[in-house]
Motif scaffolding. Structure first.
Motif, PDB file in Angstrom:
ATOM      1  N   MET A   1       0.836  -1.206   0.000  1.00 33.80           N
ATOM      2  CA  MET A   1       0.000   0.000   0.000  1.00 33.80           C
ATOM      3  C   MET A   1       0.868   1.253   0.000  1.00 33.80           C
ATOM      4  N   ASN A   3       1.897   5.242   0.995  1.00 41.25           N
ATOM      5  CA  ASN A   3       1.727   6.251   2.035  1.00 41.25           C
ATOM      6  C   ASN A   3       0.607   7.201   1.603  1.00 41.25           C
ATOM      7  N   PHE A   4      -0.025   7.849   2.568  1.00 44.97           N
ATOM      8  CA  PHE A   4      -1.057   8.816   2.180  1.00 44.97           C
ATOM      9  C   PHE A   4      -1.209   9.927   3.200  1.00 44.97           C
ATOM     10  N   ASN A 210      -3.817  -2.458  -2.619  1.00 42.22           N
ATOM     11  CA  ASN A 210      -4.808  -1.667  -1.900  1.00 42.22           C
ATOM     12  C   ASN A 210      -4.989  -2.099  -0.460  1.00 42.22           C
ATOM     13  N   MET A 211      -5.419  -1.138   0.383  1.00 38.59           N
ATOM     14  CA  MET A 211      -5.739  -1.441   1.780  1.00 38.59           C
ATOM     15  C   MET A 211      -7.096  -2.122   1.851  1.00 38.59           C
ATOM     16  N   GLU A 212      -7.200  -3.126   2.697  1.00 37.23           N
ATOM     17  CA  GLU A 212      -8.498  -3.768   2.916  1.00 37.23           C
ATOM     18  C   GLU A 212      -9.500  -2.772   3.502  1.00 37.23           C
ATOM     19  N   MET A 213      -9.009  -1.928   4.390  1.00 38.79           N
ATOM     20  CA  MET A 213      -9.883  -0.946   5.036  1.00 38.79           C
ATOM     21  C   MET A 213     -10.508  -0.035   3.977  1.00 38.79           C
ATOM     22  N   GLY A 216     -12.928  -1.989   1.698  1.00 36.04           N
ATOM     23  CA  GLY A 216     -14.178  -2.292   2.408  1.00 36.04           C
ATOM     24  C   GLY A 216     -15.106  -1.087   2.445  1.00 36.04           C
ATOM     25  N   ILE A 217     -14.547   0.081   2.737  1.00 41.25           N
ATOM     26  CA  ILE A 217     -15.346   1.307   2.753  1.00 41.25           C
ATOM     27  C   ILE A 217     -15.866   1.604   1.348  1.00 41.25           C
ATOM     28  N   ALA A 220     -18.666  -0.789   0.284  1.00 39.47           N
ATOM     29  CA  ALA A 220     -19.903  -0.477   1.007  1.00 39.47           C
ATOM     30  C   ALA A 220     -20.551   0.773   0.412  1.00 39.47           C
ATOM     31  N   LEU A 221     -19.734   1.755   0.095  1.00 44.04           N
ATOM     32  CA  LEU A 221     -20.251   3.004  -0.472  1.00 44.04           C
ATOM     33  C   LEU A 221     -20.902   2.747  -1.841  1.00 44.04           C
ATOM     34  N   LEU A 256     -11.320   9.790   1.521  1.00 46.26           N
ATOM     35  CA  LEU A 256     -11.405   8.557   2.317  1.00 46.26           C
ATOM     36  C   LEU A 256     -11.250   7.306   1.467  1.00 46.26           C
ATOM     37  N   CYS A 259      -7.457   6.329   0.320  1.00 46.75           N
ATOM     38  CA  CYS A 259      -6.338   6.160   1.256  1.00 46.75           C
ATOM     39  C   CYS A 259      -5.532   4.894   0.939  1.00 46.75           C
TER      40      CYS A 259
END
Lengths: 392, 392
Positions: A1, A3-4, A210-213, A216-217, A220-221, A256, A259
């Motif tokens: 992933m 940096n951000f 990619n980040m799982e977090m 996931g967001i 869902a969106l 968001l 990220c």
């Protein structure tokens, strides 16, 4: 992933009757004179503009007004706003409207707070050093400009549509009452939903680990917007559906869902900018019209992402191969767009560009061959032309 | 769904080597003298504290240091910090550490920027009107204090553990390098993961008509933490897992997972505050020790939420009845806690409170019977005592 940085300092005041808190919110800003900036007749007819002005008067706040912002907001109106602000020593811009009004307000904010020609910031020859503080009363869920660092302006000289991204223009507060969007025509509502979706899709399709977090967001969106866009087609005064889409619109473009990514693809946005500059189409509809052609052109470069998108966002049953699952996902997305009466081609968008017009758009999009667009596949002028043709 | 405000203005600088940006970030703040606030020996031993101080020196920034913050940070240390800041005209507090250090920094910020006794804000007899600006270099993913409006301090006089929630203390910037958490002992890592989870679980279990957008984000966050907490048990230097948990930690407590809710339950936090005040246990572990007993005591009041949690977060197969599915979800959560070596009872937590001690905690928790805690079921002093007993 990757940096951000994540920075979304806007105070969101969300829900029914929240425009009543406007006076207090403005007062908190410690400003002396406000420009109330808005678009067409709807803000006047609905009485919203009157209510906004009454709130300012109740706080003994001086203000001037400037309406007439159009979709794909124009540089000439921005210049008019800058002159008006300078004349009246305005120190706060209140945008009452959607993305076009907010983007115009941001451009005015740059123009007042910096010396020289404001277009420089959009032509990317200079970087803004300051911006007037901006507040928003949001009337459409679409552009996400109420929480984003972005502003897109069209210069009538050459019909160039260009964006400027900078944290300085992040909105101080955004009043979001989903009820204010009840009266939008269905086409605008659904075009808005598409815009919201595409802000996350552009970030979701990338070349990063990619980040799982974040995934996931994002998933869902996208599921939330797809579900509620369908509801709004037949039930435009469904408060819950309006609210889901409105909040998703802000989260979709405040950073968001990007990220840990490489920033995302954004080729569809670049291609749509040219469509918007030449034909003045609704932004979301323009994105829908090119998306599937883009997706088919680039998907072999990131099959795993297109497969994940198909399964986790569109509920496609995994097929024997990633290719098939991905292809079914693209078809499912097209079917969704049709179900909300969005175009999946330029013809369905209602335009019929000539070969020469497509070549001109491809040329402008690639800055006369000086840049590629997108990251899933870096698209040169020829690739962009192929996608316009495929989208016909 | 409920109206809401969302305000999370912290600039997050996330990823490898990001502490190198510290000097520039501090300089942006325009401050003159910094208090570098930290905890025990680990920040010194690891060399992090030295690197932080070098960054400040490189920007010619004056600073004073104050270490010695302990878990469940103490009011006496806060008072020491306030005196030190006043003596030295400190105008910025840099917290190098986790939730305890950040909470202590916030309390110092309140104490310096307001007249009178800082404990008033925690005892809720006064509301703070200002706070020194605060920055963070985060060394543990747990409390989420780096983006939250919350600060919790323990007053040694009576061992009262009390919180103060106010937007004024929101951190200006947070430097988050997941590598800084590699050396944490497993127990602290997993206790931190539990804390992260519980900040969303407390919001998720409520009595509201919830937003799909918020539920989708919350469920993705909880799944992400559960998966990566297990990875970290055996692979503590897994960068991706450390990063997922660290970012989830901030999002879990910055307000995002509470949008549109009634604020959430928080009874477990209130009950754990009393455990922490009396026994000085690790916060996350204390939460894990009481959660299942709380869940079984209240679940009939919101069976639909416990069912959704079981299916969407823990992957439980839906059973014949909501009750059964919910019960299996609670069991699955207990099994997860055990799998990451977190306690599911007070005995497993390593404490054995007497009947009198439990009565005292229940009395303090309910403010001598003056309030109930929680919203899923409003728990009075007797209910709280029952849950402590069930958790034994």
């Amino acid at each position: 992933m990757n940096n951000f940085q994540y920075y979304a300092p806007t105070k969101v005041v969300f829900g029914k009757d929240t425009e009543k808190e406007l006076g207090a919110l403005i007062k908190e800003q410690g400003c002396r004179k406000v420009l109330v900036h808005y678009g067409g007749n709807s803000a006047q007819k609905s009485g919203l503009l009157d209510r906004v002005c009454r709130s300012l008067e109740q706080e003994n706040m001086e203000y001037v007004t400037l309406g007439g912002v159009v979709p794909n907001p124009r540089l000439s109106k921005v210049r008019e706003g800058i002159a008006l602000c300078k004349e009246n020593q305005v120190d706060f811009v209140l945008a009452v409207g959607g993305g076009s009004v907010i983007d115009s307000a941001k451009a005015i904010g740059y123009g007042v707070a910096n010396e020289g020609d404001v277009w420089d910031f959009y032509a990317k020859v200079r970087v803004p050093q300051a911006c007037l503080p901006i507040g928003v009363v949001l009337t459409i869920a679409a552009a996400g400009s109420e929480m984003s660092d972005s502003s897109v302006i069209t210069n009538e000289a050459g019909w160039l549509k260009r964006g400027c991204n900078n944290n300085l223009c992040r909105v101080k507060f955004a009043v979001m009452n989903p009820e204010l969007t009840y009266t939008l025509p269905a086409y605008q509502t659904e075009s808005g939903c598409t815009d919201v979706l595409m802000h996350t899709m552009e970030r979701y399709f990338n070349q990063a680990d990619n980040m799982e977090m974040t995934d996931g967001i994002s998933e869902a969106l996208m599921r939330t917007v797809i579900k509620n866009a369908k509801i709004l087609l037949t039930d435009p005064e469904n408060y819950e559906a309006r609210a889901e889409v409105m909040w998703a619109g802000s989260l979709s473009h405040n950073g968001l869902t990007g990220c840990g990514t490489d920033g995302g693809d954004w080729a569809c946005h670049q291609m749509e900018h040219e469509l918007g500059g030449m034909f003045d189409v609704a932004h979301g509809a323009g994105l829908a019209a090119v998306w599937a052609s883009w997706a088919r052109y680039v998907c072999q470069e990131r099959m795993d992402r297109f497969e994940k998108f198909a399964v986790n966002v569109l509920g496609v049953e995994p097929a024997e191969t990633a290719e098939k699952t991905a292809a079914r996902g693209i078809e499912a997305m097209e079917a969704f767009y049709r179900s909300i009466q969005m175009p999946t081609s330029l013809t369905e968008l209602g335009i019929d560009p000539t070969e020469e017009q497509m070549q001109e758009m491809a040329r402008k999009c690639s800055w006369d061959g000086g840049r590629t667009v997108g990251v899933v596949k870096k698209l040169d002028q020829g690739d962009v032309l192929e996608i316009y043709k495929a989208a016909r």
